[in-house]
Design an enzyme around this catalytic site. Structure first.
Site: not given
Ligand code: OAD
Length: 231
Positions: A53, A89, A91, A106, A114, A117, A198-200
């Site tokens: 992290y 996210n 960030d 998240h 902590c 507490c 989404n990208l795809e």
């Molecule tokens: P993923 O990495 O699972 O998915 C990212 C998605 O973004 C994919 O479907 C890609 O196709 C898409 N992508 C990539 N580049 C892109 C772009 N330039 N423009 C648009 N889309 C794009 O990430 P999350 O779905 O955010 O949780 O993952 C969900 C959770 O899984 C996260 O919050 C994290 C992870 O484990 C925890 O850590 C609890």
């Protein structure tokens, strides 16, 4: 007034240089979830988890918001109804792009928590094992991020917003992690129109009324311009 609820995932920050989780070369390709993103992993090897992290915190602090973050902030400002941004996210790029009241379901890299507490404070750029809590002095500081097996934050509030949504958008998320992946079904039950950007196609693509595929920096500003132009 039409309420818009937006769920964002790692894809919206990809073009700001922050890696996603499941794409080629993604974080979960390089690291084992059970080592760095579970309470058990932290108990086993806190130094490894802090190192993971810390690296992400330093990288996120250097990243700049992109056109997609900025477009959503503009939508929040110019849409006559409420625009709720719920992000998976950790960030802070939505806020850096001008958005307000973002729901970080998240958690956030910039936060420390902590484990003893529940006190929260601003994380230093690099957290260390055994750092004392400023409130109770227990040596149990951890990143304020939600790990697998833990309950995401502010879920009641999110479901209340989804129940009132007229439009629901999922942006840059693979639809593989629950409960966020099921928000589209809550929105449909409330009668909302649903769109995936989404990208795809994501795992849940068939649930959406409308889809726009491509990089977020292109699809999100175009979608926002269409929404604002429609009025
Ligand atoms: P993923 O990495 O699972 O998915 C990212 C998605 O973004 C994919 O479907 C890609 O196709 C898409 N992508 C990539 N580049 C892109 C772009 N330039 N423009 C648009 N889309 C794009 O990430 P999350 O779905 O955010 O949780 O993952 C969900 C959770 O899984 C996260 O919050 C994290 C992870 O484990 C925890 O850590 C609890």
């Amino acid at each position: 007034m039409e309420k818009i609820v937006i769920l964002t995932g790692a894809g919206i920050s990809a073009e700001s240089g922050l890696g996603t989780f499941r794409d080629e070369g993604g974080l979960w390709v390089q690291h084992r979830i059970e080592d760095v993103a579970t309470p058990e992993g932290f108990a086993r090897n806190p130094a490894l988890v802090h190192a993971f992290y810390n690296a992400r915190r330093v990288q996120a602090a250097k990243a700049e918001p992109n056109a997609a973050h900025v477009a959503l902030a503009r939508l929040q400002q110019d849409w006559p109804g409420e625009v709720i941004i719920v992000t998976q996210n950790v960030d802070g790029l939505h806020e850096a792009g001008g958005a307000s009241d973002v729901i970080h379901m998240h958690g956030i890299l910039a936060g420390a928590l902590c484990a003893a507490c529940g006190h929260r404070w601003t994380a230093p750029p690099e957290m260390a094992v055994g750092e004392p809590c400023p409130a109770c002095a227990a040596p149990t500081a951890r990143p304020d991020v939600v790990w697998f097996g833990e309950m995401p934050y502010r879920m009641d509030e999110i479901y209340d917003h989804l129940a009132e949504a007229s439009i629901f958008a999922a942006i840059g998320t693979s639809g593989q992690v629950y409960p966020a992946a099921a928000f589209v079904h809550e929105a449909i039950a409330s009668g909302a129109r649903t769109i995936e950007l989404n990208l795809e196609p994501s795992a849940g693509v068939s649930s959406f009324d409308e889809t726009r595929f491509g990089p977020a920096t292109e699809t999100v500003p175009q979608w926002v311009a269409k929404l604002l132009g429609r009025r």
